[in-house]
Write an enzyme that holds these catalytic residues in place. Structure first.
Site, PDB file in Angstrom:
ATOM      1  N   THR A 120       0.846  -1.189   0.000  1.00 59.69           N
ATOM      2  CA  THR A 120       0.000   0.000   0.000  1.00 59.69           C
ATOM      3  C   THR A 120       0.880   1.237   0.000  1.00 59.69           C
ATOM      4  O   THR A 120       1.918   1.265   0.661  1.00 59.69           O
ATOM      5  CB  THR A 120      -0.948   0.020   1.219  1.00 59.69           C
ATOM      6  OG1 THR A 120      -1.757   1.201   1.181  1.00 59.69           O
ATOM      7  CG2 THR A 120      -0.182  -0.017   2.528  1.00 59.69           C
TER       8      THR A 120
ATOM      9  N   HIS B  19       2.333 -11.678  14.177  1.00 62.96           N
ATOM     10  CA  HIS B  19       3.411 -12.254  14.977  1.00 62.96           C
ATOM     11  C   HIS B  19       3.170 -13.736  15.308  1.00 62.96           C
ATOM     12  O   HIS B  19       4.083 -14.428  15.780  1.00 62.96           O
ATOM     13  CB  HIS B  19       3.570 -11.458  16.286  1.00 62.96           C
ATOM     14  CG  HIS B  19       4.978 -11.401  16.782  1.00 62.96           C
ATOM     15  ND1 HIS B  19       5.936 -12.342  16.461  1.00 62.96           N
ATOM     16  CD2 HIS B  19       5.612 -10.500  17.592  1.00 62.96           C
ATOM     17  CE1 HIS B  19       7.073 -12.039  17.051  1.00 62.96           C
ATOM     18  NE2 HIS B  19       6.914 -10.922  17.736  1.00 62.96           N
TER      19      HIS B  19
END
Length: 421
Positions: free
Chosen positions: A331, A383
Site C-alpha cells: 500500500t 506475529h
C-alpha cells in the site's frame, strides 16, 4: 396447457426478465446503485442498463433483448441473487430516429477518447451574471467569479452585500452561514461495509506488529530519470515506483516464505508464488486488486498490470476474481503525503508493506552529511506466524534490493555473482 394470467400477459407481450446474476460463491446480495436508462426508454440489445454493487466490486447489467424498459427495482434497493431488476417488452417498436444499436464493447472502447476532447467550461463573464450594477462593478474590480457568490436578491440576483460577504469570507460558499451545523446521512455502501468489517477483524484476530526502516531512493530515482523516456518508448508504459517495490518484495518473499504464508486453522499454508495485492483508493472505497505471479513478471509487465488494475479500480470495473486471493499486500500512502503509518494486514494474509512519501533528508554518507531522497517503509505482520527475525530480515532485504536495483536481476551483488562468491 393452462397458464396463469401474468404468464399469459408475458407470453403475449414477449417480456424478457433481467435478473441479478451470480457474481461469486460468497456473494448473496447486491445493491442497485444507479439506473443508466429511464423507465419506458427503448433500449438496444447489449446496452448498459444499470450499475450493481456487491461487497467486492461494481458491475453492470446489460439488455438481453431490444425493447421498452420496465424498471422493477429502485435505486438503493438491496437485491438477492436471482431477484428481478427489470423487464424488457420485445414487442415494442423502435421509435423513429433512435440511434442504431451499438455493442457495449464498442461503447466502452470509444469512451476513453471523450475526456480528451472535453475542455473545462470557462467561467461565465461577470457581465452575463444577474447582478446589480454596483455588485457587477465590485466583482470586476476584485476579480470575484460569479460562482463564488450566491445571490440573495429576486430570482438569485447578486446584490452588493452578497459580493462583500464573498470577499470577506473567501473560504465559504456565498450565502452559507458562518457557523453552519447541517448534517447529512448517507447509506454505507456494501464495499465500505466489507472494508470496515475486515479491518476490525484483522485487528481483533491477528497478533499484529509493525517494524520500520528507511530506504535511500537515490538509485531508483536516477534510473527513472535516465531511462524513463527510453522505457516508455520501448514498452509503451511509464516507469514508476511500484514495479521496483513489487519486484523487490517478490524476491524477498521467496527468501522469507513465512511472510508469504498464512494460518489456516492448525496449519500454515506456504506459497511458492507471489500474488501481490496492490491497495488502490477507488471512488467507493479501498480495493486491493492482485498482480498474479508477480515473481515471474518483468518490470514492464508489472507496470502494465498496475496501470490496468488502477484504471479498473477508478472505473469500478474490477471483478471479484481480480480481488480474491493474494499472498502479500503493498500500500502506498505516500501518494497522499503520508510520511509514516502502520498499515493494517489484509487478512487472511500475514503481512503488508507500507510505502510513504519521499522526502529529502540529511544523511551521514561516508562520514559526510549529504541530502538524500529518503522513504520510510513499514511492515505490519502477524506475529503468530512471523517472528521478529523474519520480519526485520525481510524488510532489510527489501531495503537492500531497492537501494541496489541491479541486485534484483541476480538476487545478489553482480560482482560477487561474477566471481562465484
Amino acid at each position: 396447457m393452462v397458464f396463469s394470467q401474468p404468464e399469459q400477459i408475458k407470453l403475449i407481450l414477449k417480456m424478457t426478465d433481467i435478473k441479478v446474476p451470480a457474481v461469486g460463491e460468497s456473494i448473496s446480495e447486491v445493491t442497485l446503485v444507479k439506473w443508466l436508462k429511464k423507465d419506458g426508454d427503448y433500449v438496444n440489445r447489449d446496452e448498459l442498463l444499470c450499475e450493481l454493487e456487491s461487497e467486492k466490486a461494481t458491475f453492470e447489467l446489460n439488455a438481453e433483448q431490444a425493447g421498452i424498459l420496465h424498471i422493477k427495482a429502485q435505486e438503493g434497493a438491496t437485491l438477492a441473487i436471482g431477484d428481478l431488476a427489470c423487464t424488457i417488452d420485445e414487442t415494442a417498436e423502435k421509435p423513429a430516429g433512435s440511434a442504431p444499436a451499438t455493442p457495449a464493447k464498442a461503447e466502452k472502447a470509444a469512451a476513453p477518447a471523450a475526456p480528451k476532447e472535453e475542455k473545462p467550461a470557462a467561467a461565465a463573464p461577470a457581465a452575463d451574471v444577474k447582478a446589480t450594477p454596483v455588485a457587477h462593478a465590485i466583482m470586476a474590480d476584485k476579480q470575484v467569479k460569479a460562482g463564488e457568490v450566491k445571490g440573495s436578491g429576486s430570482k438569485g440576483r447578486i446584490m452588493k452585500q452578497d459580493v462583500l460577504d464573498a470577499i470577506a469570507h473567501p473560504g465559504r460558499k456565498g450565502g452559507d452561514a458562518a457557523f453552519g451545523r447541517e448534517e447529512r446521512r448517507d447509506k454505507m455502501s456494501n464495499l465500505r461495509k466489507t472494508v470496515s468489517r475486515r479491518l476490525v477483524e484483522a485487528k481483533n484476530s491477528t497478533a499484529m506488529l509493525t517494524t520500520f526502516n528507511e530506504v535511500d531512493m537515490t538509485r531508483i530515482m536516477d534510473i527513472r530519470k535516465q531511462y524513463k523516456d527510453t522505457f516508455k518508448e520501448a514498452h509503451g508504459v511509464n516507469l514508476g515506483f511500484m514495479s521496483f517495490f513489487a519486484k523487490a518484495c517478490s524476491t524477498a518473499l521467496q527468501e522469507w516464505p513465512a511472510v508469504n504464508a498464512y494460518i489456516d486453522g492448525d496449519s500454515i499454508i506456504y506459497h511458492d508464488y507471489c500474488d501481490i495485492s496492490i491497495a488502490v483508493s477507488a471512488p467507493k472505497g479501498l480495493v486491493v486488486p492482485i498482480i498474479r505471479n508477480a515473481e515471474s513478471l518483468s518490470m514492464a509487465d508489472l507496470e502494465r498490470k498496475v496501470v490496468e488494475l488502477a484504471k479498473k479500480a477508478r472505473d469500478n470495473k474490477l471483478t471479484p476474481d481480480e480481488m480474491t486471493g493474494g499472498t502479500f499486500t503493498i500500500t502506498n500512502g505516500g501518494v497522499f503525503g503520508s510520511l509514516m503509518s502502520t498499515p493494517i494486514i489484509n487478512i487472511p494474509q500475514s503481512a503488508i508493506l507500507g510505502m510513504h512519501k519521499i522526502q529529502d533528508r540529511p544523511m551521514a554518507i561516508n562520514g559526510k552529511v549529504e541530502i538524500r531522497p529518503m522513504m520510510y517503509v513499514a511492515l505490519s505482520y502477524d506475529h503468530r506466524i512471523i517472528d521478529g527475525r523474519e520480519s526485520v530480515g525481510f524488510l532489510v532485504r527489501v531495503k537492500e534490493l531497492l537501494e541496489n536495483p541491479e541486485y534484483m536481476l541476480f538476487g545478489h551483488d553482480p560482482v560477487k555473482t561474477l566471481l562465484e562468491l
